[in-house]
Write an enzyme that holds these catalytic residues in place. Structure first.
Site, short mmCIF file in Angstrom:
data_model
loop_
_atom_site.label_atom_id
_atom_site.label_comp_id
_atom_site.label_asym_id
_atom_site.label_seq_id
_atom_site.Cartn_x
_atom_site.Cartn_y
_atom_site.Cartn_z
N HIS A 172 -58.29 40.40 -50.03
CA HIS A 172 -59.39 40.86 -49.37
C HIS A 172 -58.82 41.75 -47.93
CE1 HIS A 172 -63.18 38.59 -50.61
NE2 HIS A 172 -62.34 38.35 -51.88
N HIS A 186 -58.64 34.89 -60.70
CA HIS A 186 -59.56 33.76 -60.81
C HIS A 186 -58.99 32.73 -61.89
CE1 HIS A 186 -63.32 36.14 -60.08
NE2 HIS A 186 -62.50 35.93 -59.16
#
Length: 715
Positions: free
Chosen positions: A92, A256
């Site tokens: 991020h 993920h």
């Protein structure tokens, strides 16, 4: 004795109604004053590259590795391992980068500041940075926050059994928010109503689909739960970060493979974000009222998803599960749309309850990798070739976390990969002998005698150097990519005229045998400036530092470099077409990308106008009877009250106030220097009777700065 006032003190500096409140369309010139020495506690003498060299790099990595499993009671680690949340933190930090303007990204440590520190998509990342503080405190200024955030993500991956592609330091911290970045016009978090046009076409330069998201809504467009519809948003968002389909699949699946999403309860339990939290929270936000507020009770995204059987270990489970199971749309405890494997065994470990198992779960945007035909092909290839997947993720992760660092010469540290990558805008090694002062003087004389005009010399050098972008450190004169596709064909560069000038300069370059064309272009621009200054009665030498090289077409990604094409360049009075943003604001935008101050922007515009550097030879703003002479005539004539201005056919006509005879034509950019109070104040300095010499010296200083913006070898 004065009577003490009984009135309460209700006002503080900076309070009250601001100029921007009164006049929302006012030029944001303060954006050109960001990150000045006044905001930097380390002082002008601080050299981060030198400090980084003193860093015990591998001791730092060892400390980071130990942190991964050092779970703290105040924020317990999922699965006993902080690795997944540190991967998210690094992702991020870097993932705000966008190709359109080169802004965003992890290169300045902006995740520490508003608005990013309080974006809904960054919920609870504040805890990750607090976990890092003891290590940052230990190593001090030898590692920036910007570097530490990314390096921690790398170490996290390595601690979970993944082999990364490498790491480069060199990201220098800033000390205030980047207010120049346009994140969108919405005034509500997660809103989308002001960033799309037509068939869900995302406005430039935005990359995220929602205000406050890094990428896309994990529940699908408008939380629809439609994985196929999500494909368009995913491609748009990741594509604007310079990622292709294979990199998109690798990044989503790779990210993920680790950790979980948190949605233990409705989001109404979350407290305010860090910037809205009370003083006693000390910069931490999203304090949860649900249960313990952390661990098994954590509320972050509102989704409650764990993808793999080994959430703290690299595996191919993501693709195994994606294709092995059929999926049904369900809801998280927070009410968010997610997917659960039908009739699947409970094989997924709980993050905090030993021995407890859960069914596999996925996000809507995960299933996109199965239902979109092109994504599915890549996903099945990775399913069958785990090593290929690992390599693709390693490379995509390195690109994600280093895309905004600029050329490889800026990379620091012992783990810089040797492989040269096209997206790094590579340059060849220097092979020519270093020219001496006599060589430079000889070439300058030949340039002066070449028949090229001041306007041609100056315009060509500006076209080459002014592609630089301070955000991602791309562009600039080094490489002489001005002669290559796509730059040679850009409308702003007047291709036909450019080809003639480059042909002449290339002939001189080849005859010299000691200069790259990149150097010749810059030197020629300096010759033009010197000639123009001399004609104005000011003798001055434009500084020149040889050492540039010439890139090849094979080293130039045409599609990637297309993002550097100017939509507007007010310095050349060039505008590609009508748009929603006034062109004078686009001038400030361009100046900010060039890291210019307001005075530097002002003197460059005034100088380039009288030197005749306008795109296409336009006469707009050429307020002088002596074109090609470096005078402050632009400012003198603009501020002359004997001239009155009226709009006419998309431009402005300047007429004699008494006779009505037309004297000049101008664009909005030109008139801004007389209309805007701050710019007018700067213009008055150069329009004054004693302004000539200062004008030339200031112009040469600003010109030299632009010519050398990409010369990291000179630092």
């Amino acid at each position: 004795m004065a009577t003490e006032s009984k009135c309460p003190f209700n006002h503080a500096a900076g309070g009250g109604t601001t100029n921007q409140d009164w006049w929302p369309s006012q030029l944001r010139l303060e954006l050109l004053n960001q990150h000045s020495s006044k905001s930097d506690p380390l002082g002008a003498g601080f050299d981060y590259a030198e400090e980084f060299k003193k860093l015990d790099y591998f001791a730092l990595k060892k400390d980071l590795l130990a942190l991964m499993t050092d779970s703290q009671d105040w924020w317990p680690a999922d699965f006993g391992h902080y690795g997944p949340q540190f991967v998210r933190m690094a992702w991020h930090a870097a993932g705000t980068y966008r190709t359109a303007d080169g802004r965003g990204g992890g290169g300045r440590g902006q995740q520490r500041f508003a608005p990013l520190n309080s974006w809904p998509d960054n919920v609870n990342i504040d805890k990750s940075r607090r976990l890092l503080w003891p290590i940052k405190q230990k190593y001090g200024q030898r590692i920036s926050w910007a570097d530490l955030l990314i390096l921690t993500g790398n170490v996290a991956l390595e601690s979970m059994g993944f082999r990364t592609f490498g790491f480069a330091g060199g990201r220098e911290d800033v000390w205030e928010p980047d207010n120049d970045v346009n994140w969108g016009n919405e005034t509500t978090w997660l809103a989308t109503d002001k960033r799309f046009t037509g068939d869900r076409d995302l406005d430039q330069p935005l990359a995220a689909t929602h205000m406050g998201l890094i990428y896309v809504n994990p529940e699908g467009p408008n939380a629809s739960g439609d994985p196929l519809a999500a494909a368009k948003d995913i491609r748009a968002t990741f594509g604007r970060m310079a990622m292709d389909d294979e990199e998109i699949v690798a990044l989503i699946a790779g990210g993920h493979t680790f950790g979980k999403a948190h949605g233990a309860a409705p989001e109404s339990h979350k407290g305010p974000e860090p910037e809205g939290a009370p003083l006693e929270a000390q910069g931490l936000g999203w304090t949860s009222s649900f249960g313990s507020g952390h661990g098994k009770d954590t509320v972050s995204s509102g989704l409650e998803v764990t993808w793999t059987t080994t959430p703290a270990r690299w595996s191919n489970d993501f693709f195994e599960h994606l294709f092995k199971f059929e999926w049904e749309l369900t809801q998280s405890p927070a009410g968010a749309k997610q997917w659960t494997a039908k009739d699947a065994p409970e094989i997924i470990p709980d993050a905090h309850v030993p021995g407890k198992k859960l069914k596999p779960t996925m996000l809507t945007t995960d299933l996109t990798l199965r239902v979109d035909p092109e994504f599915e092909k890549i996903s099945r290839r990775f399913l069958d070739n785990p090593q290929g997947f690992a390599d693709a993720f390693a490379r995509a992760w390195f690109k994600l976390t280093h895309r905004d660092m600029g050329p490889k010469v800026r990379y620091l540290g012992p783990e810089v990969p040797k492989e040269e990558l096209l997206w790094q805008d590579p340059l060849p090694p220097a092979t020519l002998p270093a020219p001496n002062a006599a060589d430079v003087a000889e070439l300058k004389a030949k340039i002066a005698a070449s028949g090229l005009t001041v306007a041609q010399l100056v315009a060509t050098a500006w076209a080459s150097a002014s592609t630089f972008r301070g955000g991602d450190k791309r562009g600039g004169a080094n490489g002489a990519r001005l002669r290559l596709a796509p730059q040679k064909d850009w409308e702003a560069n007047t291709p036909g005229e450019l080809a003639k000038v480059l042909a002449t300069l290339e002939t001189l370059q080849k005859a010299s045998g000691k200069f790259s064309l990149a150097d010749v272009i810059v030197l020629a621009g300096g010759v033009g400036v010197e000639q123009a200054a001399k004609a104005a009665g000011v003798g001055i030498e434009v500084p020149f530092a040889p050492g540039r090289v010439d890139a090849t077409q094979e080293q130039t990604d045409v599609e990637s470099f297309a993002f550097l094409e100017p939509v507007a360049d007010g310095f050349r009075n060039y505008f590609k077409g009508p748009g929603s943003v006034p062109v004078e604001h686009l001038l400030v935008d361009k100046a900010q990308l060039l890291t210019l101050t307001a005075p530097e922007m002002t003197v460059l515009v005034g100088g380039l106008r009288v030197l005749g550097a306008n795109a296409g030879g336009s006469r707009h703003g050429v307020f002088t009877d002596r074109p090609g002479v470096l005078t402050p005539d632009f400012f003198v004539n603009l501020l002359d009250m004997r001239t009155t201005w009226q709009p006419a056919n998309g431009v402005y006509e300047g007429k004699d106030r008494q006779t009505g005879q037309q004297k000049w034509t101008a664009t909005r950019v030109d008139l801004a220097f007389g209309s805007n109070a701050v710019l007018r104040a700067l213009a008055e300095v150069y329009a004054s009777a004693d302004g000539q010499t200062k004008f030339v010296h200031d112009f040469v200083a600003a010109w030299t700065k632009v010519m050398n913006l990409d010369r990291y070898d000179l630092a």
